[in-house]
Scaffold this motif. Structure first.
Motif, short mmCIF file in Angstrom:
data_model
loop_
_atom_site.label_atom_id
_atom_site.label_comp_id
_atom_site.label_asym_id
_atom_site.label_seq_id
_atom_site.Cartn_x
_atom_site.Cartn_y
_atom_site.Cartn_z
N LEU A 23 0.83 -1.21 0.00
CA LEU A 23 0.00 0.00 0.00
C LEU A 23 0.86 1.26 0.00
O LEU A 23 0.55 2.23 -0.70
CB LEU A 23 -0.94 0.00 1.20
N LEU A 24 1.94 1.26 0.76
CA LEU A 24 2.84 2.43 0.78
C LEU A 24 3.52 2.62 -0.56
O LEU A 24 3.67 3.76 -1.03
CB LEU A 24 3.87 2.28 1.89
N LEU A 25 3.94 1.54 -1.20
CA LEU A 25 4.56 1.64 -2.52
C LEU A 25 3.57 2.19 -3.53
O LEU A 25 3.91 3.05 -4.35
CB LEU A 25 5.07 0.27 -2.95
N LEU A 26 2.34 1.74 -3.46
CA LEU A 26 1.29 2.25 -4.34
C LEU A 26 1.03 3.73 -4.09
O LEU A 26 0.91 4.52 -5.04
CB LEU A 26 0.01 1.44 -4.13
N LEU A 27 0.99 4.13 -2.84
CA LEU A 27 0.77 5.54 -2.49
C LEU A 27 1.91 6.42 -3.00
O LEU A 27 1.67 7.48 -3.60
CB LEU A 27 0.62 5.68 -0.98
N VAL A 28 3.15 5.99 -2.80
CA VAL A 28 4.29 6.77 -3.27
C VAL A 28 4.28 6.84 -4.80
O VAL A 28 4.59 7.88 -5.38
CB VAL A 28 5.61 6.17 -2.74
N GLY A 29 3.88 5.75 -5.46
CA GLY A 29 3.79 5.78 -6.92
C GLY A 29 2.75 6.76 -7.41
O GLY A 29 2.96 7.49 -8.39
N ILE A 30 1.60 6.81 -6.74
CA ILE A 30 0.55 7.77 -7.12
C ILE A 30 1.03 9.20 -6.93
O ILE A 30 0.79 10.07 -7.78
CB ILE A 30 -0.73 7.49 -6.32
N VAL A 31 1.72 9.45 -5.83
CA VAL A 31 2.26 10.80 -5.58
C VAL A 31 3.27 11.17 -6.65
O VAL A 31 3.27 12.30 -7.17
CB VAL A 31 2.87 10.88 -4.17
N ASP A 32 4.16 10.23 -7.02
CA ASP A 32 5.16 10.52 -8.06
C ASP A 32 4.51 10.79 -9.41
O ASP A 32 4.95 11.69 -10.14
CB ASP A 32 6.14 9.36 -8.19
N VAL A 33 3.49 10.05 -9.77
CA VAL A 33 2.80 10.29 -11.04
C VAL A 33 2.15 11.67 -11.02
O VAL A 33 2.22 12.42 -12.00
CB VAL A 33 1.76 9.19 -11.33
N GLY A 34 1.55 12.04 -9.90
CA GLY A 34 0.95 13.37 -9.78
C GLY A 34 1.98 14.48 -9.90
O GLY A 34 1.74 15.49 -10.58
N ARG A 35 3.12 14.29 -9.25
CA ARG A 35 4.19 15.29 -9.36
C ARG A 35 4.71 15.37 -10.79
O ARG A 35 5.02 16.46 -11.29
CB ARG A 35 5.33 14.93 -8.41
N GLY A 36 4.81 14.23 -11.46
CA GLY A 36 5.27 14.22 -12.85
C GLY A 36 4.31 14.95 -13.78
O GLY A 36 4.74 15.72 -14.66
N LEU A 37 3.02 14.73 -13.59
CA LEU A 37 2.03 15.44 -14.41
C LEU A 37 2.05 16.94 -14.14
O LEU A 37 1.92 17.76 -15.05
CB LEU A 37 0.64 14.88 -14.15
N GLN A 38 2.24 17.31 -12.88
CA GLN A 38 2.32 18.74 -12.54
C GLN A 38 3.53 19.38 -13.21
O GLN A 38 3.44 20.48 -13.73
CB GLN A 38 2.38 18.90 -11.02
N ALA A 39 4.68 18.69 -13.21
CA ALA A 39 5.88 19.21 -13.86
C ALA A 39 5.66 19.33 -15.37
O ALA A 39 6.09 20.30 -16.00
CB ALA A 39 7.08 18.32 -13.56
N TYR A 40 4.99 18.33 -15.96
CA TYR A 40 4.70 18.35 -17.40
C TYR A 40 3.84 19.55 -17.77
O TYR A 40 4.12 20.26 -18.75
CB TYR A 40 4.01 17.04 -17.78
N VAL A 41 2.80 19.80 -17.01
CA VAL A 41 1.90 20.93 -17.28
C VAL A 41 2.64 22.26 -17.05
O VAL A 41 2.50 23.19 -17.84
CB VAL A 41 0.64 20.84 -16.40
N ALA A 42 3.45 22.34 -16.00
CA ALA A 42 4.18 23.58 -15.71
C ALA A 42 5.16 23.90 -16.84
O ALA A 42 5.28 25.05 -17.27
CB ALA A 42 4.93 23.46 -14.39
N LEU A 43 5.86 22.87 -17.35
CA LEU A 43 6.78 23.09 -18.47
C LEU A 43 6.04 23.50 -19.74
O LEU A 43 6.48 24.39 -20.47
CB LEU A 43 7.60 21.84 -18.75
#
Length: 159
Positions: A23-43
């Motif tokens: 569950l923690l690995l899944l949670l960290v993965g979801i957070v990383d995907v969200g951060r990646g999408l935010q960086a993509y949109v910001a760029l």
């Protein structure tokens, strides 16, 4: 005949201990995907605004931009509009395919960003100076932690 409840007291704890890492690995993965999408949109937004600035401030502007490749003013315009990521890690490139910097001329601006996964901070390759490797905590830090851990283990055993 039903088993007594006292024989199954630790079953929930074992199940929880087995599922928690997943569950923690899944949670960290979801957070990383969200951060990646935010960086993509910001760029994307920063590049779009930098292209607009370069197109508007062509040769006819009071301070003309381009047609030199990788104009520093385009880099500054893109980096000033980035929100939520480290601007030092953004590499901005620009070019004028037609060779003309007239207002409204085509401008190509690209940006790359080195994204750092949260997961890799804990499980990635070590990035430390070999002259100063990581070390264990001194006794001043470790001793109070051990002294606090012993009563907590015993209190958990009897509660």
């Amino acid at each position: 005949m039903k088993r007594p409840i006292r024989d199954q007291e630790g079953q929930s704890l074992v199940e929880f201990a087995l599922t928690l890492p997943i569950l923690l690995l899944l949670l960290v993965g979801i957070v990383d995907v969200g951060r990646g999408l935010q960086a993509y949109v910001a760029l994307g937004n920063a590049v779009r605004e930098a292209v607009r600035e370069a197109s508007v401030h062509g040769a006819d502007a009071s301070v003309p931009w381009g047609p030199t490749a990788n104009d520093s003013r385009i880099t500054t315009a893109a980096r000033s509009r980035i929100v939520g990521i480290r601007t030092e890690d953004v590499l901005v490139t620009s070019s004028w395919p037609s060779g003309s910097n007239a207002q409204g001329a085509e401008v190509i601006v690209g940006a790359t960003y080195t994204f750092r996964l949260v997961f890799m901070a804990f499980h990635g390759q070590g990035r430390f100076d070999p002259a100063h490797p990581p070390h264990e905590s001194p006794t001043v830090i470790t001793l109070p932690l051990v002294l606090l851990a012993i009563p907590s283990v015993f209190s958990g055993w009897f509660v």
